[in-house]
Design an enzyme around this catalytic site. Sequence first.
Site, PDB file in Angstrom:
ATOM      1  N   LYS A  55       0.814  -1.222  -0.009  1.00 21.35           N
ATOM      2  CA  LYS A  55      -0.098  -0.044  -0.065  1.00 21.35           C
ATOM      3  C   LYS A  55       0.717   1.186   0.059  1.00 21.35           C
ATOM      4  CE  LYS A  55      -0.761   0.261   5.120  1.00 21.35           C
ATOM      5  NZ  LYS A  55      -0.200   1.645   5.424  1.00 21.35           N
ATOM      6  N   THR A  56       1.992   1.121   0.581  1.00 20.71           N
ATOM      7  CA  THR A  56       2.798   2.592   0.719  1.00 20.71           C
ATOM      8  C   THR A  56       3.535   2.841  -0.549  1.00 20.71           C
ATOM      9  OG1 THR A  56       3.398   1.930   3.174  1.00 20.71           O
ATOM     10  CG2 THR A  56       4.656   3.701   2.051  1.00 20.71           C
ATOM     11  N   GLN A  76      -7.589  -4.765   9.867  1.00 22.33           N
ATOM     12  CA  GLN A  76      -6.360  -4.726  10.792  1.00 22.33           C
ATOM     13  C   GLN A  76      -6.665  -3.631  11.610  1.00 22.33           C
ATOM     14  OE1 GLN A  76      -2.466  -5.343   9.100  1.00 22.33           O
ATOM     15  NE2 GLN A  76      -3.461  -5.117   7.065  1.00 22.33           N
ATOM     16  N   ASP A 125      -3.824   7.519   4.937  1.00 22.98           N
ATOM     17  CA  ASP A 125      -3.200   5.991   5.142  1.00 22.98           C
ATOM     18  C   ASP A 125      -3.869   5.707   6.534  1.00 22.98           C
ATOM     19  OD1 ASP A 125      -2.100   3.697   4.738  1.00 22.98           O
ATOM     20  OD2 ASP A 125      -0.010   4.608   5.463  1.00 22.98           O
ATOM     21  N   GLU A 126      -4.013   4.351   6.509  1.00 26.52           N
ATOM     22  CA  GLU A 126      -4.501   3.747   7.916  1.00 26.52           C
ATOM     23  C   GLU A 126      -5.960   4.257   8.061  1.00 26.52           C
ATOM     24  OE1 GLU A 126      -3.122   1.287   8.608  1.00 26.52           O
ATOM     25  OE2 GLU A 126      -0.875   1.283   8.557  1.00 26.52           O
ATOM     26  N   ARG A 136       1.911 -11.673  10.136  1.00 21.29           N
ATOM     27  CA  ARG A 136       3.171 -11.009  10.357  1.00 21.29           C
ATOM     28  C   ARG A 136       4.203 -12.206   9.736  1.00 21.29           C
ATOM     29  NH1 ARG A 136       1.996  -6.402   9.696  1.00 21.29           N
ATOM     30  NH2 ARG A 136      -0.135  -7.308   9.288  1.00 21.29           N
TER      31      ARG A 136
END
Length: 697
Positions: A31-32, A248, A217-218, A587
């Site tokens: 995503k970044t 998340q 973002d987020e 993770r």
Amino acid sequence: MEITDLNNEQQKAVLKTDGPILILAGAGSGKTRVLTTKIAYLIKEIGISPYNILAITFTNKAAKEMNDRLYGMIGEVAKKIQVSTFHSFGLKILRENFSVLGYQSNFVIMDSEDTLSVIKKILKEFNLDPKQYNPSAIRNKISGCKNELMTPDSYEKYAISEFEQVVLKVYRKYQDTLFKNNSIDFDDLLILPIKLFREHKEVLDRYQERFQYILIDEYQDTNEAQYILTKMISSKYKNICCVGDNDQSIYSFRGANYRNILNFEKDYPNAEVIKLEQNYRSTSNILDAANDVIKNNRERKDKNLWSTKGKGEKISYFRAFNERDEAMYVVREIKKLLNKGIDYQDIAVLYRTNAQSRNMEEELLKENIPYRVVGSFYFYSRKEIKDLIAYLRLIHNEKDNVSLLRVINTPKRGIGDKTINNLIEKANNLGVSIYEAIDSGKEQEFKKLIDSLRRISSELTLTELVDKILDVTGIKKEYEDEKTLEADIRIEYLEEFKTITKTFEEREGVVSLEDFLLEISLVSDVNEYKDDKNRISLMTVHSVKGLEFDYVFVIGLEEGIFPHINSLMDNMELEEERRLCYVAITRAKEKLYLVNARSRTIYGQESNNPTSRFIKEINEDLIEKEFKDDTVNVPKVTKNEYLLDEEVDYQIGDFVYHDVFGQGKVVEVTNNLMTIAFRHPYGLKKLMKNHKSIKKI
């Protein structure tokens, strides 16, 4: 601008430049990279001025990373883009409009300690006892109100209880004090821009014209204030791109509202939704397990992670006998990985509650494996644990000046530095300990408290003594009154200390404060590998978000532990626990280990917890089990492993034989304990009755 190295959905997200867009970006889906490429594309290909672009992230670290990436892609022009956190952006607005809100240009931003000082002064002014009305609890309540955009007037109708009435009174005075002192707090960095925009439409219009393209973002972690601020600025051009993953969203305790991302299409009816489902991090087995778990949540947007990395290894599942066996299994598996050449830093152990770290720490220390506790202090280095041990040491030896100085005013008893310095001087002049020099004042009350604890300590087990200390000294109550997340964690650690005492008693049979203090000093003084970055990572699932490791162990997967017991009666909280599990699973890059225990002593209480529902939600084909189910006939290790099956009746004068201390004579018997006189060098020992190490002669 070349974007062919992006996958189809990533390209779609970059090329959609106008109108509202929601990018549902799964874990590890890049995503970044998509965000930075999209910003670069707007500038280089569409010709949008960097001056007209606003990019919001949640941390300074993320903002710096985005700035660095953009600089690498488009050079100096990147410096003209407004890339910042919500709070930094709010500060920019306030600096540019302070006079409209009635502030001077030199307004001051107060940190949390400053706000606490102001609240304490207000309580004093109102003649309110800070012991009854905890300043930290009031500060957090005010902060919560602000983040929900509640002014004192709007909070008034919710202030029912006596405590809430006090909060309301302090809140009004607090706001007035801040304004008169030309000060704002951290929450005001979000609240005041909203107030500014609501009361001055021309100012809002100016920022809407300035920031015609907005990227957040987020987005799943936004609270009410952040949500409103975003909506206000984007409402004119509606060129808003929000990136996030509802699966998340794990920070509801901080005020985050995952429904903001679920409601995006209601807020922007013509929004386009793009799903980034290709994961570049994990193997298919790991992702399939994550998908299996999260699909059981009802309140979510459907999304299915997949990977081209291949199936990879199966997930290992081990059901241990107890928490010690759990930690020993993890360490055994870690040693296997290390023997294969895996670096320490590529391995992480995750757990739901902070207190679970202790057993892992002790096993890793025994094997001399370097580790770090991320987002927390090492167990024995924590303030509250050091305070508790200082009480134990002082009860054992009243001449221990170091321990006395640590706790004489902990929690606060009104014994100030001047009094303490006078005591030190008096003790030095008399050639006695500080404890012996005490003969008056509030310090005399403290001395009486320690004397009473010493007297009853001979009648109590170590665990009972710890319980008594937590109660009568006020340590536990101080944290309970604080009503903060940090205070709750401190209580959790204090309660977990009782597991240490209980384990020591059961293993050794000895209830000796001296022996216990010697044992824990050996653990607590071990080198903590502070300077070596190549270490095993131990952390809670909340702390691991945004990180990734080749090998991940998730421990304590039992009902009541993970999912946490507080969530079992509330479906919304249970869904957040499931999102936490999803974060934990995703993770892992190469291999995932799921571990739990049949019997667990936590906070000094033993419990037998069923296997976590999250393990049962994973397709069995993905898992390699150590034990197929709970009915396998394995020896169950409980507190009784050290005790005789039948109780033996002991009387004063009976002779016994101990496996370590040899022959001895019973000199005192209470309900669960007896004091036995052994030959030199052992002397008197307090032991648990019916321990397997003792035999009646």
